[in-house]
Design a protein around this motif. Structure first.
Motif, short mmCIF file in Angstrom:
data_model
loop_
_atom_site.label_atom_id
_atom_site.label_comp_id
_atom_site.label_asym_id
_atom_site.label_seq_id
_atom_site.Cartn_x
_atom_site.Cartn_y
_atom_site.Cartn_z
N ASP A 5 -40.84 16.95 49.94
CA ASP A 5 -41.78 17.85 49.28
C ASP A 5 -43.22 17.38 49.42
OD1 ASP A 5 -41.76 16.73 45.85
OD2 ASP A 5 -41.39 15.62 47.67
N ALA A 6 -43.47 16.35 50.20
CA ALA A 6 -44.82 15.80 50.31
C ALA A 6 -45.54 16.27 51.57
CB ALA A 6 -44.76 14.27 50.27
N ILE A 11 -48.14 20.58 49.18
CA ILE A 11 -49.25 20.05 48.38
C ILE A 11 -50.32 21.12 48.21
CG2 ILE A 11 -51.16 18.40 48.43
CD1 ILE A 11 -49.14 16.31 49.34
N ARG A 14 -49.15 23.40 45.56
CA ARG A 14 -49.26 22.80 44.24
C ARG A 14 -50.71 22.84 43.73
NH1 ARG A 14 -46.11 17.26 44.87
NH2 ARG A 14 -46.84 16.92 42.74
N ALA A 99 -50.18 11.68 51.52
CA ALA A 99 -49.16 12.45 50.80
C ALA A 99 -48.76 11.74 49.51
CB ALA A 99 -47.94 12.64 51.69
N LYS A 100 -48.61 10.44 49.56
CA LYS A 100 -48.23 9.69 48.36
C LYS A 100 -49.33 9.76 47.30
CE LYS A 100 -46.62 5.15 46.88
NZ LYS A 100 -46.29 3.79 47.30
N SER A 103 -49.64 13.42 45.95
CA SER A 103 -48.49 13.75 45.11
C SER A 103 -48.59 13.06 43.76
CB SER A 103 -47.19 13.33 45.80
OG SER A 103 -46.97 14.11 46.94
N ALA A 107 -49.02 15.04 40.29
CA ALA A 107 -47.99 14.85 39.26
C ALA A 107 -48.62 14.50 37.91
CB ALA A 107 -47.02 13.76 39.69
#
Length: 142
Positions: A5-6, A11, A14, A99-100, A103, A107
């Protein structure tokens, strides 16, 4: 490798969900205050993530061209293959880092519910007694 999902697309979705606007409008809005807003930071990170993903695709296609079974691979081509593999590795590391980070930031953010359309009436303030008008001054005569 990042979680499924990354990807840049999820993203981007989101970010759109968080701000409840299309990404194109958000990009314009972020451009108004590029150095001082969370939105501008998210858009910049997303742009870097998208660039890394495009670079991976480009370098992968280039590697497939260089390593084509019908091509003869000499020392010159081998150097290009190694360079292409290194660039893929760098782009993957960059993509994974962006991405990390994105995310994690997304979050931690959540959409605040909109305030009620009809606000509660404020308690009535105590009424003060009317202030008497100042007395008229008597005109001086000689």
């Amino acid at each position: 490798m990042p979680a499924p999902d990354a990807t840049a697309q999820t993203i981007a979705e989101r970010i759109e969900d968080l701000y409840a606007q299309p990404l194109a409008d958000l990009g314009t809005l972020a451009g108004l205050n590029p150095d001082g807003s969370m939105l501008a930071a998210l858009i910049a990170g997303l742009t870097d993530l998208q660039f890394a993903e495009r670079n991976i695709d480009f370098q992968r296609q280039r590697l497939l061209q260089l390593a084509d079974p019908e091509r003869e691979i000499g020392t010159f081509e081998a150097g290009h293959i190694l360079d292409c593999a290194r660039r893929i590795s760098d782009a993957v590391a960059t993509r994974d880092a962006h991405a990390k980070t994105l995310s994690g930031v997304l979050a931690s953010l959540h959409r605040v519910p909109a305030p009620d359309a009809k606000p509660e009436p404020a308690p009535a303030a105590p009424t003060a007694a009317p202030v008497p008008a100042p007395a008229r001054a008597v005109a001086r005569t000689r």
